[in-house]
Write a protein that holds these residues in place. Structure first.
Motif, PDB file in Angstrom:
ATOM      1  N   ASP A 776     -36.541  27.712  28.382  1.00  0.00           N
ATOM      2  CA  ASP A 776     -36.518  26.617  29.346  1.00  0.00           C
ATOM      3  C   ASP A 776     -37.781  26.637  30.218  1.00  0.00           C
ATOM      4  O   ASP A 776     -38.451  25.627  30.394  1.00  0.00           O
ATOM      5  N   HIS A 777     -38.113  27.812  30.761  1.00  0.00           N
ATOM      6  CA  HIS A 777     -39.182  27.875  31.762  1.00  0.00           C
ATOM      7  C   HIS A 777     -40.555  28.217  31.220  1.00  0.00           C
ATOM      8  O   HIS A 777     -41.553  27.813  31.803  1.00  0.00           O
ATOM      9  N   PHE A 778     -40.610  28.997  30.143  1.00  0.00           N
ATOM     10  CA  PHE A 778     -41.930  29.439  29.685  1.00  0.00           C
ATOM     11  C   PHE A 778     -42.419  28.679  28.448  1.00  0.00           C
ATOM     12  O   PHE A 778     -43.599  28.489  28.257  1.00  0.00           O
ATOM     13  N   GLU A 779     -41.491  28.292  27.583  1.00  0.00           N
ATOM     14  CA  GLU A 779     -41.899  27.608  26.350  1.00  0.00           C
ATOM     15  C   GLU A 779     -40.962  26.432  26.073  1.00  0.00           C
ATOM     16  O   GLU A 779     -40.213  26.446  25.072  1.00  0.00           O
ATOM     17  N   PRO A 780     -40.983  25.433  26.924  1.00  0.00           N
ATOM     18  CA  PRO A 780     -40.050  24.312  26.732  1.00  0.00           C
ATOM     19  C   PRO A 780     -40.251  23.616  25.383  1.00  0.00           C
ATOM     20  O   PRO A 780     -39.325  22.963  24.889  1.00  0.00           O
ATOM     21  N   GLU A 781     -41.417  23.792  24.777  1.00  0.00           N
ATOM     22  CA  GLU A 781     -41.682  23.147  23.481  1.00  0.00           C
ATOM     23  C   GLU A 781     -40.655  23.572  22.425  1.00  0.00           C
ATOM     24  O   GLU A 781     -40.345  22.809  21.509  1.00  0.00           O
ATOM     25  N   VAL A 782     -40.159  24.795  22.552  1.00  0.00           N
ATOM     26  CA  VAL A 782     -39.197  25.281  21.556  1.00  0.00           C
ATOM     27  C   VAL A 782     -37.906  24.470  21.643  1.00  0.00           C
ATOM     28  O   VAL A 782     -37.376  23.974  20.631  1.00  0.00           O
ATOM     29  N   ALA A 987     -49.096  37.401  20.320  1.00  0.00           N
ATOM     30  CA  ALA A 987     -50.229  36.760  21.001  1.00  0.00           C
ATOM     31  C   ALA A 987     -51.099  37.818  21.672  1.00  0.00           C
ATOM     32  O   ALA A 987     -52.330  37.800  21.563  1.00  0.00           O
ATOM     33  N   ASP A 988     -50.468  38.770  22.337  1.00  0.00           N
ATOM     34  CA  ASP A 988     -51.225  39.822  23.024  1.00  0.00           C
ATOM     35  C   ASP A 988     -51.995  40.706  22.056  1.00  0.00           C
ATOM     36  O   ASP A 988     -53.139  41.062  22.287  1.00  0.00           O
ATOM     37  N   GLY A 989     -51.323  41.063  20.955  1.00  0.00           N
ATOM     38  CA  GLY A 989     -51.908  42.061  20.051  1.00  0.00           C
ATOM     39  C   GLY A 989     -52.808  41.480  18.990  1.00  0.00           C
ATOM     40  O   GLY A 989     -53.705  42.175  18.490  1.00  0.00           O
ATOM     41  N   ALA A 990     -52.575  40.220  18.597  1.00  0.00           N
ATOM     42  CA  ALA A 990     -53.368  39.680  17.492  1.00  0.00           C
ATOM     43  C   ALA A 990     -53.967  38.312  17.824  1.00  0.00           C
ATOM     44  O   ALA A 990     -54.602  37.698  16.966  1.00  0.00           O
ATOM     45  N   SER A 991     -53.783  37.860  19.044  1.00  0.00           N
ATOM     46  CA  SER A 991     -54.298  36.549  19.487  1.00  0.00           C
ATOM     47  C   SER A 991     -53.890  35.427  18.536  1.00  0.00           C
ATOM     48  O   SER A 991     -54.689  34.575  18.170  1.00  0.00           O
ATOM     49  N   ILE A 992     -52.665  35.482  18.096  1.00  0.00           N
ATOM     50  CA  ILE A 992     -52.155  34.445  17.194  1.00  0.00           C
ATOM     51  C   ILE A 992     -50.919  33.819  17.846  1.00  0.00           C
ATOM     52  O   ILE A 992     -50.058  34.540  18.364  1.00  0.00           O
ATOM     53  N   ALA A 993     -50.847  32.493  17.809  1.00  0.00           N
ATOM     54  CA  ALA A 993     -49.703  31.818  18.430  1.00  0.00           C
ATOM     55  C   ALA A 993     -48.597  31.647  17.399  1.00  0.00           C
ATOM     56  O   ALA A 993     -48.652  30.749  16.557  1.00  0.00           O
ATOM     57  N   ALA A 994     -47.624  32.545  17.443  1.00  0.00           N
ATOM     58  CA  ALA A 994     -46.492  32.424  16.516  1.00  0.00           C
ATOM     59  C   ALA A 994     -45.571  31.310  16.990  1.00  0.00           C
ATOM     60  O   ALA A 994     -45.568  30.955  18.168  1.00  0.00           O
ATOM     61  N   LYS A 995     -44.794  30.754  16.077  1.00  0.00           N
ATOM     62  CA  LYS A 995     -43.902  29.639  16.397  1.00  0.00           C
ATOM     63  C   LYS A 995     -42.448  30.020  16.182  1.00  0.00           C
ATOM     64  O   LYS A 995     -42.124  30.796  15.273  1.00  0.00           O
ATOM     65  N   HIS A 996     -41.590  29.412  16.987  1.00  0.00           N
ATOM     66  CA  HIS A 996     -40.151  29.498  16.734  1.00  0.00           C
ATOM     67  C   HIS A 996     -39.850  28.636  15.507  1.00  0.00           C
ATOM     68  O   HIS A 996     -40.519  27.611  15.275  1.00  0.00           O
ATOM     69  N   ALA A 997     -38.842  29.008  14.744  1.00  0.00           N
ATOM     70  CA  ALA A 997     -38.509  28.233  13.536  1.00  0.00           C
ATOM     71  C   ALA A 997     -38.217  26.769  13.880  1.00  0.00           C
ATOM     72  O   ALA A 997     -38.510  25.869  13.085  1.00  0.00           O
ATOM     73  N   ALA A 998     -37.654  26.547  15.080  1.00  0.00           N
ATOM     74  CA  ALA A 998     -37.370  25.155  15.466  1.00  0.00           C
ATOM     75  C   ALA A 998     -38.670  24.352  15.528  1.00  0.00           C
ATOM     76  O   ALA A 998     -38.719  23.182  15.116  1.00  0.00           O
TER      77      ALA A 998
END
Ligand SMILES: Cc1cc2nc3c(=O)[nH]c(=O)nc-3n(C[C@H](O)[C@H](O)[C@H](O)COP(=O)(O)OP(=O)(O)OC[C@H]3O[C@@H](n4cnc5c(N)ncnc54)[C@H](O)[C@@H]3O)c2cc1C
Ligand code: SF4
Ligand code: SF4
Length: 1007
Positions: A776-782, A987-998
């Motif tokens: 809700d607060h950090f990644e509303p896109e999900v 993101a911290d360890g590999a600078s890659i933006a992983a996505k939620h399956a949704a």
């Protein structure tokens, strides 16, 4: 050197000697020196029924450390006990000694000669790790013990271990060709073929030869002639008696004297192993029997076909496997009807066609024996492998029995000649019945070693029954000319039977060997020679005097607070077990120390052990620490004291053990219980409060995100906050957003509660979306993506809100901080919102695995009543819901084809609940989706764990074990991770933006 019997010596307090020993070890070695009660307690047990406190524990970094430690111990007259993974079942690795654990550092392959098929290894190397290195050369070390993922080569040599395929490859003694031992007097003994020996080895060989010659008649009269005999010392190397000779060419190799010596003669520094070519092909025939007796009787005929294994699984084991969701489909694929027993008959070799012909001969043989149509053919590797895993898990499946009566290991590997197997097993079953118990049979029918453990209650009349059953079993073994000690070694439970088996003269000869090689009696005194009685209650882990403290747990552990009745196979109702800790203690005691959690392969358990290799940071070590604390063995208030706190410190609460531990030890829940007990006694820290109340201040933070995000922009502020709160300055904290999902929800076409109920009543597609604080607060896109997907498939979506208009939080952050009252209050508020919807059968869909699954796990043991069950029954993770609906033909939005492969990292709780297949299936709804899993344990972030300064380094090491390398290597893949913390770690360890399956599904919706 005259020692007090180390079996009895249970030093509670440090002595002058132990203080001096610890101090000198610290000054003179680089190894870890552990003499505190909790560390000693963690090394006081193995997979046996025994417990003896060691004087201290030493973890050497190299051979020089071992050498120095042995010398210091010798000077101070403290006996030494070498140890590997500690998976011995007979008490071999417990004793009031200095325990030297070689498994952490002494684990290298020192040399590999592919041409000659030999390897030289250090003793702490784990078998599976060796075989992983050998595979690329087409080789393996074929003593395939069931504990191959944990057992060290040093421990296997110590016990003369035997694998399932010993009929083809032999035991350790047939596969080790050289050894280097550090002796008590600092000499190094290089064992090998007797022709080429010098120094101490030549001397020892001459001594043993003379002794063997003098006892030749005794050896010929008393030595069991079965292949599986591991009792005593191998005095017969000069006059072999086994049906399988020690060496193929008949030459004598002194190494074989030390195999099975159980650490009593010296510390093994290196072993030379003979390797075997990996068979190119294997086929399996599963023979189904309507009677156990027929199965036993058939083994002698089947072995004539030359199988590499003939392994038994009996009816009880079949039923237990059937009751396990992971094993059910596998075992059922091997069954014809409802057999009383099955035999797994494996043939392996170079040519598949030839093997298939042999498999056909097995079918013919069974028809000739009057059992036509009894064989399930498994010519392919994958089903074979799956079935072997079930067989290997056999003992662990059996040990999951709740209550004080447990299957006890003491006569479980008597070996008898095959022609007597049927009669022997029938007679022993009668013995069990006479003593009011029963046993489950499984394992090595090919070599006449069937494992069986009668169920005994060692806290009550177990010891007396154990003695009586052992006496009667020994008579049967003698009648059938078998071996009383056939696989798992002598240790404490079979030591006293050595004299019975071999007679007094050979027993004296064993004593002479010990005196010659270890004259000062430094190594493992009172083992093999002069052992204690097996039923000496002072040695038991759960003696009749065992008591637990009075405790009122915050969770409901009553399911463990039961007793079982072995004769009727019934278990009492929850709460009937009489446990003073209301079941918490009994849940902890489910750990039987089998060491399965020391694994590094598939599954999640146990991430903190995988990076530290410390017994303290292992599920087993934690369970032992809790057991000692709950039984008052670590002093008053130990449950809330430093030893328990430290043991649980690196437990990330991943629930890997809940699923992977064969007896279901759920350390994540246990940690919550301890946190709650601790908080009740000691209060909360600022960090605890900050994390626990995050959902409470989240609405405020989202109104002034610039203020709350300042910390991420200022190093000085981050450092100051680290000092104040313990949250690592090296981490970016999740970024607060003004545009939260809840604030955007009004513009999304979501339906009201009434409209939802109406839609559902009308049979339309309807679902409740329950959003967690984080998405809700950090990644509303999900959450936005989830709404988009559900609406595209025609669902009326309602956002669950409380009376105040806010989405109620699950309370998990309070659970983690041990604030059970606040967690309960939050849970009640959420249930109040969801129950009326759940009662009508409306699905409740969540996005964050740890939050949603709290509703299906912890809520059920928090005393929340029926509402918790009702809501749990409807609570689904987003992908679970979608797959369920798609399978029912209700979910079919229009898709765009996938253009990128997808690589999925499972959240630990998703894995613990077996939900990863569903995630993959949901992604595969997208046309052309290529989905694969990252074989990873915990990402290391685990809620707040990785944000804490004290855990940052360990957290990153966990991520670097498998996850981050896999993510970095998959350059063109879409990384999918449902856990908020997992995405943050990536993101911290590999600078890659992983996505939620949704998000992935939403991105593939057709416009
Ligand atoms: C569920 C389960 C299944 C099992 N299945 C099998 C099976 O299929 N076949 C089988 O044979 N066993 C089996 N075992 C028993 C056990 O796993 C094996 O004996 C295993 O090889 C022991 O290895 P470890 O590293 O745990 O050794 P440990 O238990 O640590 O030690 C074993 C012995 O070796 C000695 N030792 C260890 N290191 C050294 C060293 N450096 N120098 C000198 N002595 C040393 C110890 O003192 C001890 O006497 C099973 C046990 C369990 C719990
Ligand atoms: S925690 Fe589970 S896997 Fe680990 S030793 Fe105990 S019973 Fe075995
Ligand atoms: S919850 Fe995870 S970290 Fe904790 S003991 Fe279990 S497997 Fe290990």
């Amino acid at each position: 050197m005259k020692h007090e019997d180390p079996s009895r010596l249970q030093p509670a307090q440090p002595t002058d000697t132990s203080v001096a020993l610890a101090s000198r070890l610290r000054s003179n070695t680089r190894g870890e020196v552990m003499f505190d009660d909790a560390s000693r307690g963690r090394y006081a047990t193995d997979a046996s029924i025994y417990q003896v406190m060691p004087v201290g524990v030493f973890v050497p970094t190299d051979d020089a450390d071992v050498r120095t430690a042995i010398q210091i111990a010798r000077e101070l007259k403290v006996p030494v006990l070498p140890r590997g993974a500690g998976t011995s079942q007979c008490g071999q690795t417990v004793g009031a000694c200095l325990v030297i654990d070689g498994s952490k550092h002494l684990r290298n392959v020192l040399a590999l000669d592919v041409q000659r098929r030999t390897a030289r290894v250090q003793p702490g190397l784990v078998l599976d790790h060796l075989n992983a290195q050998l595979k690329r050369h087409g080789l393996w070390f074929p003593v395939d013990v069931s504990t191959s993922a944990q057992a060290t080569l040093g421990g296997m040599a110590g016990n003369n271990s035997c694998g399932s395929r010993s009929i083809a490859y032999g035991n350790m003694v047939h596969n080790v060709i050289g050894a280097q031992l550090r002796l008590a007097d600092d000499a190094v003994l290089h064992a090998g073929p007797v022709g080429g020996l010098s120094g101490r080895a030549a001397e020892a060989a001459q001594f043993v030869r003379t002794l063997a010659d003098a006892h030749r008649a005794e050896i010929e009269a008393h030595w069991p002639r079965v292949m599986r005999r591991v009792g005593g010392y191998n005095l017969d190397i000069f006059h072999p008696q086994s049906e399988r000779p020690y060496t193929a060419n008949g030459n004598v190799n002194l190494t074989h004297l030390f195999i099975g010596a159980e650490g009593t003669l010296g510390f093994t520094e290196a072993l030379d192993l003979r390797l075997s070519p990996l068979p190119r092909a294997k086929v399996l025939g599963v023979v189904n029997f309507a009677s156990f007796h027929r199965a036993m009787d058939s083994a002698q005929h089947i072995v004539k076909l030359g199988p590499t294994a003939v392994e038994l699984v009996d009816r009880t084991m079949i039923e237990l496997a059937r009751a396990n969701p992971a094993f059910k489909p596998v075992i059922e694929s091997a069954l014809i009807g409802a057999p009383e027993a099955i035999l797994l008959v494996e043939f392996s070799g170079e040519e598949r066609d030839a093997l298939l012909r042999t498999l056909h001969r097995l079918i013919e043989l069974m028809a000739d024996l009057g059992l036509p149509g009894s064989v399930v053919e498994m010519p392919d590797e994958a089903p074979q492998k799956a079935l072997w895993e079930v067989r290997k898990a056999g003992l662990n499946i059996m040990m999951s029995l709740k209550g004080d009566g447990k299957p006890v290991s003491f006569i479980e590997d008597c070996a008898v000649p095959l022609q007597h197997l049927a009669e022997y097993t029938a007679a022993l079953t009668d013995v069990f019945a006479r003593h009011g118990t029963r046993g489950t049979w499984y394992a090595h029918a090919s070599v006449g070693t069937l494992h069986v453990r009668p169920i005994l209650d060692m806290r009550r009349d177990g010891a007396a029954k154990m003695r009586a059953i052992a006496e009667e079993a020994s008579l049967l073994v003698r009648k059938f000319k078998g071996a009383y000690s056939g696989e798992h070694g002598d240790g404490l439970c079979r030591g006293e039977w050595i004299r019975w088996q071999f007679g007094p003269r050979l027993d004296d000869a064993f004593r002479a060997i010990k005196r010659h090689i270890d004259p000062e009696n430094l190594f493992c005194p009172n083992r093999i020679v002069d052992p204690p009685k097996m039923d000496d209650a002072s040695l038991f882990r759960f003696a009749p005097s065992y008591r637990t403290i009075e405790l009122k747990p915050v969770f409901d552990w009553s399911a463990w607070n039961v007793q079982n009745d072995p004769t009727t196979e019934t278990i009492g109702p929850p709460g009937s077990g009489g446990d003073s800790t209301a079941g918490f203690g009994k849940a902890v005691e489910m750990c039987n120390n089998n060491g399965h959690c020391r694994k590094f392969d598939a599954g999640t358990m146990c991430p903190s052990y995988r990076v530290t290799r410390d017994e303290q940071h292992l599920t087993r070590g934690r369970a032992n620490t809790l057991r000692l604390a709950l039984s008052g063995q670590l002093g008053a208030d130990a449950l809330t004291g430093a030893a328990v706190r430290d043991a649980l410190d690196l437990c990330v609460g991943c629930k890997g053990c809940k699923r992977d531990c064969p007896t279901g030890v759920d350390m994540a829940r246990m940690k919550f219980e301890v946190q709650a007990q601790r908080r009740q006694r000691l209060g909360a820290t600022l960090k605890d409060r900050l994390i626990a109340h995050l959902p409470d201040y989240a609405p405020w933070a989202s109104r002034a995100p610039w203020l709350f995000n300042l910390r991420n922009r200022s190093r000085t502020l981050a450092r100051a906050l680290q000092r104040l709160t313990g949250l690592s300055a090296q981490r970016r904290l999740p970024v607060w957003r003004r545009d939260t999902f809840t604030r955007r929800a009004d513009r999304l076409g979501l339906v009201s509660r009434d409209a939802l109920l109406a839609a559902h009543a009308a049979g339309s597609k309807a679902a409740v979306l329950w959003t967690d604080t984080f998405n809700d607060h950090f990644e509303p896109e999900v959450a936005l993506a989830a709404v988009q997907v559900l609406q595209a498939a025609g669902y009326a979506v309602h956002l669950a809100r409380g009376a105040n208009g806010r989405v109620p939080c699950c309370g998990r952050t309070h659970l983690a901080a041990g604030d059970i009252d606040a967690a309960r209050a939050k849970a009640r508020a959420l249930l109040h919102t969801l129950q009326p919807l759940a009662e009508r059968g409306i699905p409740i869909v969540g996005l964050e695995p740890s939050c949603l699954l709290t509703l299906r796990d912890e809520y059920l043991v928090m005393g929340l009543g029926e509402a918790a069950d009702t809501v749990a029954a409807q609570a689904l993770l987003f992908e679970e819901f979608i797959v369920r609906e798609a399978r029912a033909g209700r979910f079919a939005p229009r898709w765009r084809a996938a253009v990128q492969p997808m690589l999925v990292h499972g959240h630990c709780h998703q894995k613990a609940f077996g939900l990863m297949d569903g995630v993959q299936a949901a992604l595969r709804l997208i046309p052309g989706a290529q989905v694969s899993m990252i074989e990873s344990s915990c990402c290391g972030m685990a809620g707040s764990f990785g944000y804490e300064a004290a855990h940052h380094e360990v957290s990153m090491r966990m991520a670097e074990q498998a996850l981050l390398p896999a993510v970095r290597a998959a350059k063109d893949a879409l990384i999918v991770a449902d856990g908020t913390s997992c995405r943050h770690q990536i993101a911290d360890g590999a600078s890659i933006a992983a996505k939620h399956a949704a998000q992935v599904l939403a991105a593939h919706l057709s416009e």
